[in-house]
Motif scaffolding. Structure first.
Motif, PDB file in Angstrom:
ATOM      1  N   ALA A 173       0.838  -1.197   0.000  1.00  0.00           N
ATOM      2  CA  ALA A 173       0.000   0.000   0.000  1.00  0.00           C
ATOM      3  C   ALA A 173       0.882   1.260   0.000  1.00  0.00           C
ATOM      4  CB  ALA A 173      -0.910   0.004   1.221  1.00  0.00           C
ATOM      5  N   VAL A 174       0.657   2.130  -0.971  1.00  0.00           N
ATOM      6  CA  VAL A 174       1.321   3.427  -1.040  1.00  0.00           C
ATOM      7  C   VAL A 174       0.254   4.487  -1.306  1.00  0.00           C
ATOM      8  CG1 VAL A 174       3.476   2.445  -1.922  1.00  0.00           C
ATOM      9  CG2 VAL A 174       1.750   3.277  -3.534  1.00  0.00           C
ATOM     10  N   ILE A 175       0.653   5.740  -1.236  1.00  0.00           N
ATOM     11  CA  ILE A 175      -0.264   6.835  -1.527  1.00  0.00           C
ATOM     12  C   ILE A 175      -0.030   7.318  -2.954  1.00  0.00           C
ATOM     13  CG2 ILE A 175      -1.070   9.134  -0.885  1.00  0.00           C
ATOM     14  CD1 ILE A 175      -1.601   7.042   1.246  1.00  0.00           C
ATOM     15  N   TRP A 176      -0.958   6.998  -3.847  1.00  0.00           N
ATOM     16  CA  TRP A 176      -0.961   7.586  -5.186  1.00  0.00           C
ATOM     17  C   TRP A 176      -1.629   8.952  -5.088  1.00  0.00           C
ATOM     18  CZ3 TRP A 176       0.559   5.200  -9.878  1.00  0.00           C
ATOM     19  CH2 TRP A 176       0.897   3.843  -9.798  1.00  0.00           C
ATOM     20  N   PHE A 177      -1.118   9.936  -5.807  1.00  0.00           N
ATOM     21  CA  PHE A 177      -1.766  11.250  -5.742  1.00  0.00           C
ATOM     22  C   PHE A 177      -1.818  11.901  -7.115  1.00  0.00           C
ATOM     23  CE2 PHE A 177       2.706  11.698  -4.577  1.00  0.00           C
ATOM     24  CZ  PHE A 177       3.159  12.738  -5.379  1.00  0.00           C
ATOM     25  N   ASN A 178      -2.845  12.716  -7.289  1.00  0.00           N
ATOM     26  CA  ASN A 178      -3.097  13.476  -8.507  1.00  0.00           C
ATOM     27  C   ASN A 178      -2.365  14.814  -8.383  1.00  0.00           C
ATOM     28  OD1 ASN A 178      -4.253  15.314 -10.393  1.00  0.00           O
ATOM     29  ND2 ASN A 178      -6.161  14.135 -10.461  1.00  0.00           N
ATOM     30  N   LYS A 179      -1.249  14.947  -9.063  1.00  0.00           N
ATOM     31  CA  LYS A 179      -0.423  16.146  -8.926  1.00  0.00           C
ATOM     32  C   LYS A 179      -1.169  17.402  -9.362  1.00  0.00           C
ATOM     33  CE  LYS A 179       3.944  15.730 -10.080  1.00  0.00           C
ATOM     34  NZ  LYS A 179       5.178  15.432 -10.860  1.00  0.00           N
ATOM     35  N   ASP A 180      -1.954  17.298 -10.420  1.00  0.00           N
ATOM     36  CA  ASP A 180      -2.677  18.471 -10.922  1.00  0.00           C
ATOM     37  C   ASP A 180      -3.763  18.912  -9.962  1.00  0.00           C
ATOM     38  OD1 ASP A 180      -1.041  17.964 -13.053  1.00  0.00           O
ATOM     39  OD2 ASP A 180      -2.632  17.466 -14.464  1.00  0.00           O
ATOM     40  N   LEU A 181      -4.495  17.944  -9.408  1.00  0.00           N
ATOM     41  CA  LEU A 181      -5.563  18.288  -8.475  1.00  0.00           C
ATOM     42  C   LEU A 181      -4.993  18.904  -7.203  1.00  0.00           C
ATOM     43  CD1 LEU A 181      -8.644  16.038  -7.767  1.00  0.00           C
ATOM     44  CD2 LEU A 181      -7.524  17.274  -5.928  1.00  0.00           C
ATOM     45  N   LEU A 182      -3.879  18.363  -6.729  1.00  0.00           N
ATOM     46  CA  LEU A 182      -3.257  18.919  -5.523  1.00  0.00           C
ATOM     47  C   LEU A 182      -2.781  20.344  -5.758  1.00  0.00           C
ATOM     48  CD1 LEU A 182      -3.496  16.042  -4.459  1.00  0.00           C
ATOM     49  CD2 LEU A 182      -1.139  16.195  -3.636  1.00  0.00           C
ATOM     50  N   ALA A 183      -2.177  20.579  -6.907  1.00  0.00           N
ATOM     51  CA  ALA A 183      -1.702  21.931  -7.218  1.00  0.00           C
ATOM     52  C   ALA A 183      -2.861  22.914  -7.291  1.00  0.00           C
ATOM     53  CB  ALA A 183      -0.925  21.919  -8.532  1.00  0.00           C
ATOM     54  N   ALA A 184      -3.975  22.485  -7.900  1.00  0.00           N
ATOM     55  CA  ALA A 184      -5.149  23.352  -8.007  1.00  0.00           C
ATOM     56  C   ALA A 184      -5.755  23.655  -6.645  1.00  0.00           C
ATOM     57  CB  ALA A 184      -6.190  22.702  -8.916  1.00  0.00           C
ATOM     58  N   ALA A 185      -5.548  22.740  -5.687  1.00  0.00           N
ATOM     59  CA  ALA A 185      -6.071  22.942  -4.341  1.00  0.00           C
ATOM     60  C   ALA A 185      -5.146  23.791  -3.480  1.00  0.00           C
ATOM     61  CB  ALA A 185      -6.296  21.587  -3.667  1.00  0.00           C
ATOM     62  N   VAL A 187      -1.876  22.974  -2.774  1.00  0.00           N
ATOM     63  CA  VAL A 187      -0.844  22.172  -2.094  1.00  0.00           C
ATOM     64  C   VAL A 187       0.481  22.481  -2.786  1.00  0.00           C
ATOM     65  CG1 VAL A 187      -0.068  19.858  -1.502  1.00  0.00           C
ATOM     66  CG2 VAL A 187      -2.522  20.395  -1.523  1.00  0.00           C
ATOM     67  N   THR A 188       1.350  23.203  -2.112  1.00  0.00           N
ATOM     68  CA  THR A 188       2.588  23.681  -2.744  1.00  0.00           C
ATOM     69  C   THR A 188       3.679  22.617  -2.820  1.00  0.00           C
ATOM     70  OG1 THR A 188       3.314  24.551  -0.600  1.00  0.00           O
ATOM     71  CG2 THR A 188       2.147  26.064  -2.075  1.00  0.00           C
ATOM     72  N   ALA A 189       3.619  21.624  -1.946  1.00  0.00           N
ATOM     73  CA  ALA A 189       4.594  20.532  -1.972  1.00  0.00           C
ATOM     74  C   ALA A 189       3.826  19.219  -1.898  1.00  0.00           C
ATOM     75  CB  ALA A 189       5.583  20.647  -0.813  1.00  0.00           C
ATOM     76  N   ALA A 193       7.455  15.070  -2.561  1.00  0.00           N
ATOM     77  CA  ALA A 193       8.398  16.146  -2.238  1.00  0.00           C
ATOM     78  C   ALA A 193       8.531  16.311  -0.733  1.00  0.00           C
ATOM     79  CB  ALA A 193       7.931  17.449  -2.885  1.00  0.00           C
ATOM     80  N   GLN A 194       7.431  16.201  -0.018  1.00  0.00           N
ATOM     81  CA  GLN A 194       7.486  16.339   1.434  1.00  0.00           C
ATOM     82  C   GLN A 194       8.227  15.162   2.069  1.00  0.00           C
ATOM     83  OE1 GLN A 194       4.066  18.135   3.580  1.00  0.00           O
ATOM     84  NE2 GLN A 194       2.970  17.906   1.630  1.00  0.00           N
ATOM     85  N   PHE A 195       8.019  13.961   1.523  1.00  0.00           N
ATOM     86  CA  PHE A 195       8.759  12.821   2.058  1.00  0.00           C
ATOM     87  C   PHE A 195      10.259  13.018   1.849  1.00  0.00           C
ATOM     88  CE2 PHE A 195      10.727   8.622   1.241  1.00  0.00           C
ATOM     89  CZ  PHE A 195      10.648   8.119   2.532  1.00  0.00           C
ATOM     90  N   ALA A 196      10.635  13.491   0.675  1.00  0.00           N
ATOM     91  CA  ALA A 196      12.051  13.730   0.387  1.00  0.00           C
ATOM     92  C   ALA A 196      12.635  14.783   1.323  1.00  0.00           C
ATOM     93  CB  ALA A 196      12.215  14.168  -1.068  1.00  0.00           C
ATOM     94  N   ALA A 197      11.797  15.732   1.732  1.00  0.00           N
ATOM     95  CA  ALA A 197      12.253  16.797   2.629  1.00  0.00           C
ATOM     96  C   ALA A 197      12.154  16.406   4.095  1.00  0.00           C
ATOM     97  CB  ALA A 197      11.436  18.058   2.379  1.00  0.00           C
ATOM     98  N   GLY A 198      11.564  15.232   4.377  1.00  0.00           N
ATOM     99  CA  GLY A 198      11.418  14.794   5.757  1.00  0.00           C
ATOM    100  C   GLY A 198      10.283  15.463   6.492  1.00  0.00           C
ATOM    101  N   THR A 206      -3.025  15.884   6.832  1.00  0.00           N
ATOM    102  CA  THR A 206      -4.270  16.540   7.221  1.00  0.00           C
ATOM    103  C   THR A 206      -4.438  17.871   6.485  1.00  0.00           C
ATOM    104  OG1 THR A 206      -4.134  15.542   9.419  1.00  0.00           O
ATOM    105  CG2 THR A 206      -5.621  17.415   9.158  1.00  0.00           C
ATOM    106  N   ASP A 207      -3.366  18.639   6.404  1.00  0.00           N
ATOM    107  CA  ASP A 207      -3.417  19.923   5.690  1.00  0.00           C
ATOM    108  C   ASP A 207      -3.743  19.712   4.215  1.00  0.00           C
ATOM    109  OD1 ASP A 207      -2.778  22.899   5.533  1.00  0.00           O
ATOM    110  OD2 ASP A 207      -1.312  22.094   4.115  1.00  0.00           O
ATOM    111  N   MET A 208      -3.145  18.705   3.604  1.00  0.00           N
ATOM    112  CA  MET A 208      -3.426  18.413   2.197  1.00  0.00           C
ATOM    113  C   MET A 208      -4.891  18.054   2.001  1.00  0.00           C
ATOM    114  SD  MET A 208      -1.787  15.394  -0.232  1.00  0.00           S
ATOM    115  CE  MET A 208      -3.034  14.149   0.166  1.00  0.00           C
ATOM    116  N   LEU A 209      -5.415  17.214   2.899  1.00  0.00           N
ATOM    117  CA  LEU A 209      -6.806  16.790   2.784  1.00  0.00           C
ATOM    118  C   LEU A 209      -7.767  17.960   3.032  1.00  0.00           C
ATOM    119  CD1 LEU A 209      -6.599  13.330   4.612  1.00  0.00           C
ATOM    120  CD2 LEU A 209      -6.652  13.760   2.147  1.00  0.00           C
ATOM    121  N   ASP A 210      -7.431  18.839   3.956  1.00  0.00           N
ATOM    122  CA  ASP A 210      -8.246  20.041   4.187  1.00  0.00           C
ATOM    123  C   ASP A 210      -8.371  20.861   2.907  1.00  0.00           C
ATOM    124  OD1 ASP A 210      -8.741  19.557   6.890  1.00  0.00           O
ATOM    125  OD2 ASP A 210      -7.039  20.771   7.584  1.00  0.00           O
ATOM    126  N   LYS A 211      -7.257  21.052   2.228  1.00  0.00           N
ATOM    127  CA  LYS A 211      -7.250  21.876   1.017  1.00  0.00           C
ATOM    128  C   LYS A 211      -8.024  21.215  -0.120  1.00  0.00           C
ATOM    129  CE  LYS A 211      -2.978  24.323   2.172  1.00  0.00           C
ATOM    130  NZ  LYS A 211      -1.526  24.474   1.931  1.00  0.00           N
TER     131      LYS A 211
END
Length: 447
Positions: A173-185, A187-189, A193-198, A206-211
């Protein structure tokens, strides 16, 4: 027993057959008895039971395009092993037909086994203990080749010695995500990208889901099966089972904290329970339709995702640290050897070559929809850099766990657990303590 950061001790597969139907029908009662009418539909049991023969037949449940790859692999094995290898694709009710063949002593020499029936096949001595073969110098594969969280469910449920199947491949199980939908909402990272940044933490998710919710799209879905929700406990440091295999999430503070977060997300609408979706809707369909920001699933959706017109990628589940890959569920199935076949040596040779690195590379390369269950095949999941962070599939598989033996060893729990969780998710009035208490009662058999 398998230990992964004190998360789950003693651990699988997703069967393609309907569990409720099979259990209600009492399929297992037929083991060792007269064959059922479905036997004729399977046909070609010439490699199993008393029929013997110079060749070997093996069976699986996958349809096209996997079935064509299986036939190609069988041809390759015929040339390599020196005896005829034939793939028998079982169409329809795989378990009913397999049990019919086993009852008639006419089952294939090797066959796929799912989590719902491994324990019963072991108990009724229908599958061969692979320990002697794996310890021999002639084995085409070694137990150490596999990720150790993926085969514990193939051991006897009572903890006695033996190993009766090996994982053919897996889907962590991993988290697949829609990059375009996140950007439109806004979500700046994105999660990768956030995993790579730690910084890929519970708060970041939670913040991503709120947006995403603010855009009137859905952020994430959750189902009632163990694979669907166990990971949200273990990724945040919770302990599901103790060393003896007893469920303990009701007494584990981190498990209760993780459940509290999950219930908050369900209540807010950040996470949607799949059982509440309108008829005809499902997580993968919503994701493909650009209506779902992220989906927790395996590599199984890759062939369909490749057809999408939006950007996508994957990340591991978030963790409390923001930088760690934590143990989460991994779907897998096993290949086992018919204990009654007269072609035992041939069957073992075939099994070893089917599940070893060479066999898995042959079956999974060039756009496959699964992840190797053995180490050293990173190139399979990084083919074409699709998705960009595909290497994470192997990283998650290495840390993950298949279905716990406490569940796999009790077919009724496998059936009743998702029904219980479905009822509680739909009611929406459970607390972490009441929810976990009912789950523990069911798993431990104290209800």
């Amino acid at each position: 027993m398998f230990s992964r950061s004190n998360v789950i001790k003693g651990v699988a597969a997703t069967s393609v057959v309907d569990r409720r139907t099979l259990l209600k029908a009492g399929m297992f009662a037929g083991l060792g008895l007269a064959a059922a009418p479905a036997l004729a539909a399977c046909g070609n049991g010439s490699s199993g039971g008393s029929s013997g023969g110079p060749g070997l037949t093996w069976a699986g449940w996958d349809g096209p395009p996997a079935s064509e790859r299986f036939r190609q692999f069988s041809e390759k094995m015929t040339g390599q092993l020196g005896f005829k290898v034939t793939y028998q694709q079982v169409v329809g009710d795989y378990l009913a037909k397999l049990l019919s063949q086993l009852s008639a002593k006419a089952a294939p020499a090797a066959f796929y086994v799912g989590d719902i029936y491994m324990a019963k096949l072991i108990e009724t001595k229908q599958v061969l203990d692979l320990t002697k073969y794996l310890d021999s110098g002639d084995a085409a594969v070694k137990l150490d080749d596999f990720y150790d969280g993926l085969y514990q469910w193939c051991r006897p449920a009572d903890g006695s010695p033996g190993l009766f199947g090996l994982p053919v491949d897996c889907n962590p199980a991993v988290i697949w995500f829609n990059k375009d939908l996140l950007a439109a909402a806004g979500v700046t990272a994105d999660p990768a990208a956030q995993f790579a940044a730690g910084t890929w933490t519970q708060d970041a998710l939670t913040d991503m889901l709120d947006k995403i919710r603010a855009t009137k799209k859905k952020g994430l879905l959750i189902g009632s099966g163990w694979y669907d929700w166990f990971g949200w406990i273990t990724t945040f440091g919770g302990t599901l089972f103790d060393e003896s295999g007893k469920a303990v999430l009701d007494a584990d503070p981190k498990s209760l904290e993780a459940l509290a977060w999950l219930f908050e997300q369900l209540k807010s609408g950040n996470i949607t329970y799949t059982g509440s979706l309108p008829q005809g809707q499902s997580g993968d369909v919503l994701f493909y339709a650009n209506q779902l920001g992220s989906i927790a699933t395996g590599r199984v959706i890759l062939p369909n995702v490749r057809k999408l017109k939006f950007g996508y990628d994957i990340a591991p589940f978030p963790s409390l640290s923001g930088k760690d890959i934590m143990p989460v569920p991994v779907n897998t199935a096993a290949l086992s050897v018919n204990a009654n076949t007269e072609n035992q040596d041939q069957a073992l040779k075939f099994l070893g070559n089917f599940v070893n690195a060479g066999g898995q590379e042959f079956r999974l390369a060039d756009g496959g929809n699964a992840v190797p269950s053995v180490k050293g095949l990173e190139k399979i999941v990084t083919e074409g850099d699709d998705p960009a962070h595909g290497k994470l599939f192997n990283d998650v598989a290495a840390k993950g766990y298949a279905v716990p033996r406490a569940i796999a060893g009790k077919p009724t729990v496998l059936t009743e657990l998702p029904l219980l969780v479905d009822k509680m998710f739909k009611a929406g009035n459970e607390t972490p303590q009441s929810f976990s208490g009912k789950v523990v009662q069911l798993i431990n058999g104290t209800n």
